[in-house]
Design a protein around this motif. Structure first.
Motif, short mmCIF file in Angstrom:
data_model
loop_
_atom_site.label_atom_id
_atom_site.label_comp_id
_atom_site.label_asym_id
_atom_site.label_seq_id
_atom_site.Cartn_x
_atom_site.Cartn_y
_atom_site.Cartn_z
N ASP A 96 1.13 2.06 -6.62
CA ASP A 96 1.06 0.83 -6.10
C ASP A 96 1.70 0.01 -7.32
N ALA A 136 0.83 -1.22 0.21
CA ALA A 136 -0.05 0.09 0.07
C ALA A 136 0.74 1.22 -0.12
N VAL A 137 1.26 1.64 -1.13
CA VAL A 137 1.91 2.80 -1.32
C VAL A 137 1.17 4.04 -1.60
N SER A 178 -4.73 3.18 -1.22
CA SER A 178 -4.53 1.92 -0.84
C SER A 178 -4.01 2.17 0.89
N GLU A 179 -3.37 3.39 1.36
CA GLU A 179 -2.88 3.33 2.61
C GLU A 179 -4.26 3.88 3.45
N ARG A 180 -5.21 4.65 2.89
CA ARG A 180 -6.25 5.19 3.66
C ARG A 180 -7.20 3.83 3.72
N LEU A 239 -6.30 0.80 3.90
CA LEU A 239 -5.35 -0.10 4.94
C LEU A 239 -5.78 0.41 6.46
N ARG A 240 -5.37 1.73 6.64
CA ARG A 240 -5.89 2.23 8.03
C ARG A 240 -7.30 1.94 8.47
N GLU A 284 -1.94 6.72 -1.99
CA GLU A 284 -2.79 7.32 -0.99
C GLU A 284 -4.13 6.46 -0.78
#
Length: 496
Positions: free
Chosen positions: A331, A160-161, A165-167, A169-170, A163
């Motif tokens: 990603d 998850a790189v 994906s990161e959101r 995953l959080r 934005e």
């Protein structure tokens, strides 16, 4: 003594003695659920005294928490025998079978009493708890071994790189801490099963099983027996279903809309109450967490009636949606590198991508998403000669042609339509080293062009200051951000 007198004597003098010598508990109520008799074995099994039970109504006993459930009430309501598990206020447990006794009257036969046979299972539960403890300990050892392998090998299941994906995953990590059913939606191949397993591994259930159910490969003829178990007609031996094997863990179901009608009601009962009738006719409770996936979003499922309303309501609390790979291009490179690293660990190789191969990967639309990317990288690693994976090694599965050729064809088509077009993908790497930044007439990928501009200024800053700290400060970013972006842009072929 004739037979009639023998039966009369049996009823009057010996019936009570016979019931008191039974090893199983016997509990009898009248047709209004009032307790009229219980034997000594029932007192021993339940830990409850006869003096506090005789004359009491089963409804009051259930409401008062003396017993957890009543087979008697079910028999009086449905007129059929039932077998359930029952726990008592004393902490003991039993399996009970309640059956109706009918009697005649002027208005026909009706239930005159309910007889319940009670068998102790407290000791069985103790053995089961000990077995679970040992199994949990074994899972801890296995988890520790898996963790060490990941540390040594550097394996990463979720990349998850971007934005988006990161959101996601959080949010997934937060949702992992609760037991509510989860719906994961997204196109085929985006990684729904991977996210479900990630949530399982980040939950309190990580030491227990993760069971994946794909309805497309389930045995339709014996599906109920496969899922919920069955009792052998000859030996009466109970064979446990696969759902019970996931007790304590997570059950991941592929495609919510594909749940067969033959088992939908029992699945719904598990989602609502955590319990359902298993293959041996016994009502059992399963401590499991459900995660389902669908190619349709929650809104699409709801608006188009693609899933039963009651079923959809169970998954309404936390619907998660994974964006397609073409919408999270940051990603692509890390995922491709991750697939290559996995291949290298399996084979002991040292494969790596060329800069031009990276650029080909970035310009692909990836209709098959992460799954397609993984297959393409695997194929390239196998057919490539040497350690460097070049653009011509990237072979598309559908056409059999190279990815580079497909990108060039796309560029040619755009040039034919517009008369002037630059895709950022050329036959050489000259553009990467240009001292002046050039603006293309048409932008085919805004994220890539933004990265190209950012890389240009970072390259110029580093050339001027000759150290990362001052170069980063001149651009208004911190050193760690500069290093991270510089590494990524080098992989993309945008920085020297």
């Amino acid at each position: 003594m004739n037979q009639e007198k023998q039966m009369l004597l049996l009823e009057q003098d010996y019936l009570d003695a016979i019931l008191e010598n039974c090893q199983d508990g016997v509990y009898i109520t009248d047709n209004e659920a009032n307790t009229v008799y219980l034997n000594h074995a029932y007192e021993r099994i339940s830990g409850l005294l006869r003096s506090e039970m005789i004359g009491k109504n089963m409804r009051d006993l259930v409401e008062g928490g003396v017993v957890s459930a009543s087979g008697t009430l079910s028999v009086l309501e449905n007129g059929e025998s039932i077998t359930i598990e029952q726990s008592f206020r004393t902490g003991k447990r039993a399996v009970i079978t309640s059956s109706p006794v009918y009697g005649g009257s002027e208005n026909g036969e009706h239930i005159i009493m309910v007889v319940t046979i009670v068998r102790e299972i407290t000791e069985i539960y103790s053995v089961r708890r000990e077995l679970r403890r040992v199994m949990s300990q074994n899972r801890e050892y296995a988890s520790e071994i898996r963790r060490l392998k990941q540390e040594l090998g550097g394996e990463t299941e979720v990349v998850a790189v971007d934005e988006k994906s990161e959101r996601l995953l959080r949010l997934a990590r937060k949702v992992s801490l609760v037991d509510s059913p989860i719906l994961i939606s997204g196109e085929d191949g985006v990684g729904k099963a991977t996210l479900a397993r990630y949530m399982h591994m980040n939950s309190a259930r990580s030491e227990f099983p993760f069971l994946r159910i794909d309805w497309s490969v389930m045995p339709r003829e014996e599906l109920a027996a496969y899922l919920f178990g069955e009792e052998d007609a000859q030996t009466h031996e109970y064979r446990m279903g696969v759902l019970e094997s996931a007790d304590g863990g997570t059950i991941y179901m592929e495609e919510l809309t594909a749940i067969p009608l033959s088992v939908r009601d029992r699945i719904l009962a598990l989602l609502r109450n955590g319990s359902c009738v298993m293959g041996d006719g016994v009502l059992r409770r399963l401590d499991v967490r459900f995660v389902a996936s669908s190619r349709y979003t929650f809104q699409e499922l709801q608006e188009n009636g693609l899933a039963e309303t009651q079923l959809l309501q169970c998954f309404s609390a936390f619907p998660l949606e994974i964006a397609p790979l073409r919408e999270r291009r940051d990603d692509i490179i890390p995922m491709a590198d991750n697939f290559v690293e996995q291949y290298n660990r399996r084979t002991g190789g040292k494969k790596r991508f060329s800069k031009m191969a990276y650029r080909c990967l970035l310009f692909c639309e990836w209709p098959g998403n992460v799954r397609e990317l993984g297959v393409l990288v695997q194929r390239a690693a196998i057919i490539s000669e040497g350690d460097l994976l070049r653009e011509d090694d990237l072979i598309l599965a559908d056409s059999g042609g190279s990815l580079a050729a497909a990108v060039k064809r796309q560029s040619a088509e755009c040039r034919a339509e517009t008369g002037s077009f630059s895709s950022g993908f050329g036959d050489s790497e000259k553009e990467v080293r240009e001292t002046e930044f050039s603006i293309h007439d048409i932008c085919s990928d805004l994220k890539y062009e933004s990265s190209r501009l950012e890389a240009f200024y970072m390259n110029r800053a580093f050339s001027s200051y000759q150290n990362i700290r001052d170069a980063a400060a001149s651009l208004g970013i911190d050193s760690s951000t500069f290093v991270r972006k510089r590494q990524r842009y080098r992989q993309m072929g945008l920085m020297e």
